[in-house]
Write a protein that holds these residues in place. Structure first.
Motif: not given
Length: 298
Positions: A214-218, A221-222, A224-227, A292-295
């Motif tokens: 999830l951190q890698a995806i985040a 995050d700017t 995409y909207i969400e996963i 929703h997760i912030a890197p």
């Protein structure tokens, strides 16, 4: 050394150790030494299973097995675990018999020497197997390395018990140490079962591993909207990851494709054998329950 060659090394070393321990076990009459020989014999079986499973699991996906052959390693790990449980129960039975009918250990010094030789050989081999397991992410080889390492501890324990029995004349130490070792072996088997069996029923990765993904995806995050509908599982040395990625409706296909490639690359920096499936959705598919997760490195 590749996985197959390392697995074959543990087969040869365990064969030598089993023969040596069996001979000395019958010469000394020590139930602890014989128990150790049985433990090493199980390590040999585990090494053979690991050798075969590593060769099979490394095969590429084919028409009949489009998801590859990775679960062969999990099956082998589960079989190894069951064998250890059976051996542990048998060792306890033999030790109880020895407690009921005690007899002195013959040639204890011979047993001590063999136990320390076996411990030294298995320590060296276990370190090689452990390194290869880390490089290949092989469950079977990781299980095999743990088998070898437990053999190191139990061999040292038997060697010390034989030394104390020879020093003090307390023959009861031999079966008592055997029971303690059997319990330890079964505890290690339980831990192996917790690792090897869950992937057979497609259990999710650990919370720590999913957090890493999830951190890698985040990191993006700017863009995409969400996963949502995030799922993971493991099959042998490979991780399977899939999720739905909600993107702004105005984003073109080429940009969306590049974003997905970037996310996959970020995940594969952590799990280099991961199989990743990203389902792209327009923003009207947004779910407020999305993740929703912030890197951490932002």
């Amino acid at each position: 050394m590749n996985g197959s060659r390392t697995a074959s090394l543990s087969v040869f070393s365990n064969t030598f150790i089993v023969i040596l321990k069996l001979i000395v076990g019958f010469l000394t009459g020590s139930v602890a030494v014989i128990s150790e020989a049985i433990h090493s014999a199980l390590d040999l079986v585990a090494s053979l299973i690991a050798f075969i499973s590593v060769r099979i699991s490394s095969r590429a996906a084919d028409r009949g097995h489009p998801y590859g052959h990775g679960k062969v390693e999990n099956i082998s790990g589960t079989i190894e675990t069951l064998l250890i449980f059976v051996a542990g129960l048998w060792i306890i039975y033999e030790c109880v018999q020895k407690l009921a009918h005690p007899s002195p250990v013959e040639l204890p010094h011979l047993g001590i020497i063999v136990m320390f030789i076996g411990a030294a050989i298995n320590f060296v081999v276990s370190m090689k197997v452990k390194r290869a397991a880390a490089e290949t992410h092989s469950v079977a080889m990781k299980s095999n390395a743990l088998h070898l390492l437990t053999d190191v501890y139990t061999s040292l324990g038997v060697g010390i018990s034989l030394f104390l029995a020879a020093l003090t004349g307390w023959t009861i130490l031999d079966p008592l140490i055997g029971i303690v070792l059997a319990c330890y072996i079964m505890w290690e088997a339980y831990k192996l079962m917790k690792e090897s069996f869950p992937p057979l029923i497609d259990a999710q990765l650990t919370e720590a591993e999913e957090e890493q993904i999830l951190q890698a995806i985040a990191l993006y995050d700017t863009q995409y909207i969400e996963i949502h509908d995030f799922r993971t599982r493991r099959s042998g040395p490979e991780e399977y990851i899939d999720f739905h990625l909600v993107l702004p409706s105005k984003m073109d296909i080429e940009t969306a494709h590049q974003l997905c490639d970037n996310i996959e690359t970020a995940i594969k920096r952590i799990f280099n054998r991961a199989q990743i499936l990203i389902h792209v959705e327009p923003e009207h598919e947004q779910k407020h329950a999305g993740i929703h997760i912030a890197p951490k490195n932002k």
